[in-house]
Write an enzyme that holds these catalytic residues in place. Sequence first.
Site, PDB file in Angstrom:
ATOM      1  N   SER A   8       0.842  -1.204   0.000  1.00 13.31           N
ATOM      2  CA  SER A   8       0.000   0.000   0.000  1.00 13.31           C
ATOM      3  C   SER A   8       0.871   1.245   0.000  1.00 13.31           C
ATOM      4  O   SER A   8       1.624   1.500   0.940  1.00 13.31           O
ATOM      5  CB  SER A   8      -0.899   0.006   1.232  1.00 13.31           C
ATOM      6  OG  SER A   8      -1.588   1.237   1.281  1.00 13.31           O
ATOM      7  N   HIS A  33      -1.286  -1.084  -4.188  1.00 12.87           N
ATOM      8  CA  HIS A  33      -2.567  -0.697  -3.594  1.00 12.87           C
ATOM      9  C   HIS A  33      -2.555   0.811  -3.342  1.00 12.87           C
ATOM     10  O   HIS A  33      -1.645   1.339  -2.724  1.00 12.87           O
ATOM     11  CB  HIS A  33      -2.743  -1.467  -2.283  1.00 12.87           C
ATOM     12  CG  HIS A  33      -4.077  -1.279  -1.636  1.00 12.87           C
ATOM     13  ND1 HIS A  33      -5.210  -1.968  -2.014  1.00 12.87           N
ATOM     14  CD2 HIS A  33      -4.465  -0.477  -0.606  1.00 12.87           C
ATOM     15  CE1 HIS A  33      -6.223  -1.619  -1.252  1.00 12.87           C
ATOM     16  NE2 HIS A  33      -5.811  -0.701  -0.388  1.00 12.87           N
ATOM     17  N   ASP A  35      -4.744   3.965  -1.846  1.00 19.81           N
ATOM     18  CA  ASP A  35      -5.858   4.329  -0.972  1.00 19.81           C
ATOM     19  C   ASP A  35      -6.328   5.757  -1.241  1.00 19.81           C
ATOM     20  O   ASP A  35      -5.599   6.711  -0.978  1.00 19.81           O
ATOM     21  CB  ASP A  35      -5.422   4.229   0.499  1.00 19.81           C
ATOM     22  CG  ASP A  35      -5.267   2.788   0.943  1.00 19.81           C
ATOM     23  OD1 ASP A  35      -6.181   1.983   0.689  1.00 19.81           O
ATOM     24  OD2 ASP A  35      -4.224   2.474   1.548  1.00 19.81           O
ATOM     25  N   MET A  37      -8.879   8.573  -0.115  1.00 18.82           N
ATOM     26  CA  MET A  37      -9.746   8.926   1.028  1.00 18.82           C
ATOM     27  C   MET A  37     -10.250  10.350   0.865  1.00 18.82           C
ATOM     28  O   MET A  37      -9.478  11.243   0.506  1.00 18.82           O
ATOM     29  CB  MET A  37      -8.948   8.851   2.328  1.00 18.82           C
ATOM     30  CG  MET A  37      -8.251   7.530   2.546  1.00 18.82           C
ATOM     31  SD  MET A  37      -7.329   7.588   4.086  1.00 18.82           S
ATOM     32  CE  MET A  37      -6.507   6.003   4.048  1.00 18.82           C
ATOM     33  N   HIS A  66      -8.338   1.681  -4.140  1.00 21.13           N
ATOM     34  CA  HIS A  66      -9.320   1.452  -3.074  1.00 21.13           C
ATOM     35  C   HIS A  66      -9.974   2.793  -2.752  1.00 21.13           C
ATOM     36  O   HIS A  66      -9.356   3.656  -2.132  1.00 21.13           O
ATOM     37  CB  HIS A  66      -8.573   0.874  -1.852  1.00 21.13           C
ATOM     38  CG  HIS A  66      -9.418   0.659  -0.651  1.00 21.13           C
ATOM     39  ND1 HIS A  66      -8.887   0.412   0.600  1.00 21.13           N
ATOM     40  CD2 HIS A  66     -10.773   0.640  -0.481  1.00 21.13           C
ATOM     41  CE1 HIS A  66      -9.860   0.254   1.485  1.00 21.13           C
ATOM     42  NE2 HIS A  66     -11.011   0.403   0.856  1.00 21.13           N
ATOM     43  N   MET A  68     -12.149   5.005  -0.709  1.00 24.42           N
ATOM     44  CA  MET A  68     -12.833   5.190   0.584  1.00 24.42           C
ATOM     45  C   MET A  68     -13.513   6.546   0.514  1.00 24.42           C
ATOM     46  O   MET A  68     -13.098   7.513   1.164  1.00 24.42           O
ATOM     47  CB  MET A  68     -11.811   5.109   1.727  1.00 24.42           C
ATOM     48  CG  MET A  68     -11.380   3.687   2.025  1.00 24.42           C
ATOM     49  SD  MET A  68      -9.859   3.623   2.979  1.00 24.42           S
ATOM     50  CE  MET A  68      -8.681   3.733   1.655  1.00 24.42           C
ATOM     51  N   MET A 137     -11.946  -5.339   5.059  1.00 27.00           N
ATOM     52  CA  MET A 137     -11.128  -4.437   5.880  1.00 27.00           C
ATOM     53  C   MET A 137     -10.850  -5.119   7.214  1.00 27.00           C
ATOM     54  O   MET A 137     -11.771  -5.526   7.919  1.00 27.00           O
ATOM     55  CB  MET A 137     -11.860  -3.118   6.131  1.00 27.00           C
ATOM     56  CG  MET A 137     -12.026  -2.237   4.904  1.00 27.00           C
ATOM     57  SD  MET A 137     -10.501  -1.873   4.027  1.00 27.00           S
ATOM     58  CE  MET A 137      -9.488  -1.148   5.313  1.00 27.00           C
ATOM     59  N   ASP A 175      -7.100  -6.151   3.912  1.00 23.76           N
ATOM     60  CA  ASP A 175      -6.496  -4.816   3.959  1.00 23.76           C
ATOM     61  C   ASP A 175      -6.489  -4.262   5.383  1.00 23.76           C
ATOM     62  O   ASP A 175      -7.535  -3.960   5.947  1.00 23.76           O
ATOM     63  CB  ASP A 175      -7.301  -3.898   3.027  1.00 23.76           C
ATOM     64  CG  ASP A 175      -6.658  -2.536   2.868  1.00 23.76           C
ATOM     65  OD1 ASP A 175      -5.520  -2.350   3.340  1.00 23.76           O
ATOM     66  OD2 ASP A 175      -7.303  -1.656   2.259  1.00 23.76           O
TER      67      ASP A 175
END
Length: 223
Positions: A8, A33, A35, A37, A66, A68, A137, A175
Amino acid sequence: MSHLIAPSILAANYGHLNADFEMLNQSKADWVHVDVMDGVFVPNISFGQMLVKQMKAVSEKPLDVHLMIVEPEKYVDSFIECGAEVVTFHLEATAHAHRLITHIQSQGAKAGVALNPQTNVDTLDDILEGLDLVCLMSVNPGFGGQKFIYRTLHKIRTLKQKITERNLDTLIEIDGGVGLQNAEAILKAGADVLVAGSSVFKSEDPTKTIERLSSIQINNFDI
Ligand code: DX5
Ligand code: ZN
């Protein structure tokens, strides 16, 4: 199929992202990966399309994005345009998961659905067919470096059973809080993809850590 490792990038050093991608390119990492957000769905803000596009330009590994974020349906196309090969959104963030899965796939990406720790895997029963990936998660999303929630092992076993019974090839990705101390137990429970942030980037030798995570051999599942 042997398992995949997705370091990540959230845990990387943004002062020398190019060097970190160079390391990942040379490593046994299968995916990177990423993330995303928004400060609304989770209490933290990370990066958006512009940075993902830059990452794509230097990454030789597929980007596993991913999301979020709230209202993921508004943004999936732009992340695919920026180079996301896998796009995962949260089941908790939309009322139209089935529509969004088929839409992501129609745009040429793999579709994933993520579940927060409190969301039961039974909620996937009516969308599991045709889903490329489920991201369970194992921490509350929003931050790297948290402790793995052990209850996740039970969720992995239950989900693996559903996937096997229906003869599907949906991947199970785990994750949060994954590292050398628990990777074997997670794989034995039935995981296919391990996301690892801090355990890779904060280790003395990230390349070696990726290699060690990648070379774990599982002879039989726990189920
Ligand atoms: C958490 C993110 C994770 C995070 C994992 O909200 O979705 O992908 O980067 O970081 P570690 O491996 O440090 O728990
Ligand atoms: Zn993530």
